[in-house]
Design a protein around this motif. Sequence first.
Motif, PDB file in Angstrom:
ATOM      1  N   GLU A  34       0.802  -1.230   0.000  1.00 26.72           N
ATOM      2  CA  GLU A  34       0.000   0.000   0.000  1.00 26.72           C
ATOM      3  C   GLU A  34       0.834   1.279   0.000  1.00 26.72           C
ATOM      4  O   GLU A  34       0.303   2.380  -0.145  1.00 26.72           O
ATOM      5  CB  GLU A  34      -0.975   0.003   1.182  1.00 26.72           C
ATOM      6  N   ASP A  35       2.159   1.160   0.139  1.00 25.32           N
ATOM      7  CA  ASP A  35       3.021   2.342   0.078  1.00 25.32           C
ATOM      8  C   ASP A  35       2.955   2.955  -1.319  1.00 25.32           C
ATOM      9  O   ASP A  35       2.724   2.254  -2.309  1.00 25.32           O
ATOM     10  CB  ASP A  35       4.483   1.976   0.371  1.00 25.32           C
ATOM     11  N   THR A  36       3.209   4.256  -1.393  1.00 18.59           N
ATOM     12  CA  THR A  36       3.250   4.906  -2.712  1.00 18.59           C
ATOM     13  C   THR A  36       4.583   4.614  -3.384  1.00 18.59           C
ATOM     14  O   THR A  36       5.583   4.303  -2.715  1.00 18.59           O
ATOM     15  CB  THR A  36       3.080   6.435  -2.604  1.00 18.59           C
ATOM     16  N   VAL A  37       4.603   4.745  -4.689  1.00 18.64           N
ATOM     17  CA  VAL A  37       5.829   4.571  -5.451  1.00 18.64           C
ATOM     18  C   VAL A  37       6.863   5.609  -5.001  1.00 18.64           C
ATOM     19  O   VAL A  37       8.053   5.309  -4.906  1.00 18.64           O
ATOM     20  CB  VAL A  37       5.547   4.651  -6.967  1.00 18.64           C
ATOM     21  N   GLN A  38       6.417   6.805  -4.682  1.00 18.35           N
ATOM     22  CA  GLN A  38       7.343   7.823  -4.204  1.00 18.35           C
ATOM     23  C   GLN A  38       8.026   7.377  -2.908  1.00 18.35           C
ATOM     24  O   GLN A  38       9.233   7.522  -2.749  1.00 18.35           O
ATOM     25  CB  GLN A  38       6.635   9.155  -3.973  1.00 18.35           C
ATOM     26  N   THR A  39       7.268   6.804  -1.984  1.00 21.16           N
ATOM     27  CA  THR A  39       7.847   6.285  -0.742  1.00 21.16           C
ATOM     28  C   THR A  39       8.860   5.184  -1.056  1.00 21.16           C
ATOM     29  O   THR A  39       9.966   5.157  -0.505  1.00 21.16           O
ATOM     30  CB  THR A  39       6.750   5.739   0.191  1.00 21.16           C
ATOM     31  N   GLY A  40       8.494   4.286  -1.953  1.00 19.57           N
ATOM     32  CA  GLY A  40       9.404   3.207  -2.353  1.00 19.57           C
ATOM     33  C   GLY A  40      10.676   3.755  -2.984  1.00 19.57           C
ATOM     34  O   GLY A  40      11.778   3.293  -2.665  1.00 19.57           O
TER      35      GLY A  40
END
Length: 159
Positions: A34-40
């Motif tokens: 559920e994390d955003t791609v930006q967080t990843g």
Amino acid sequence: MGRQGPRSGNLREDDMFVRDILGDQRAIISCRPEDTVQTGAMLLHSNYIGAMPVLDAEGKLVGIFGERDIVRAFASRMPKVAEMRISELMSKNVITCSVDASVYDAMALMKKHRIRHLPVMDGQKLIGVVSIRDALELMRRDADLKAAVMRDIAIARAH
């Protein structure tokens, strides 16, 4: 879910094993579906890694997410990539290896599946991730050690 590669039956006494690589590793950096791609992307960048396992709420390996997933999304001109969820881009068919696999078997798996990062399992538990760079570094150190031993043998025989 994950597929583990075969373990070769022709091991030699001097084979190197995936567990030898894991001895040098720090904590496993991971993300959630559920994390955003930006967080990843921030996790990848700040930890100097190219890929990381994706773990569900119970800590089960459900995917792998890396730089290639981000590049593929941008190349496909997906809208608002940074806001997408990891689960939308991650590789779900994760190739894994056992902690007891030889480094050569792990490298063969990476070559066969054209991947650079291989989650390492002990049964159903994720215990690390090895990269092609990790494997090559271990092999380089082993070659240096063998060269030093051969040099010492040559020097001893000369006297």
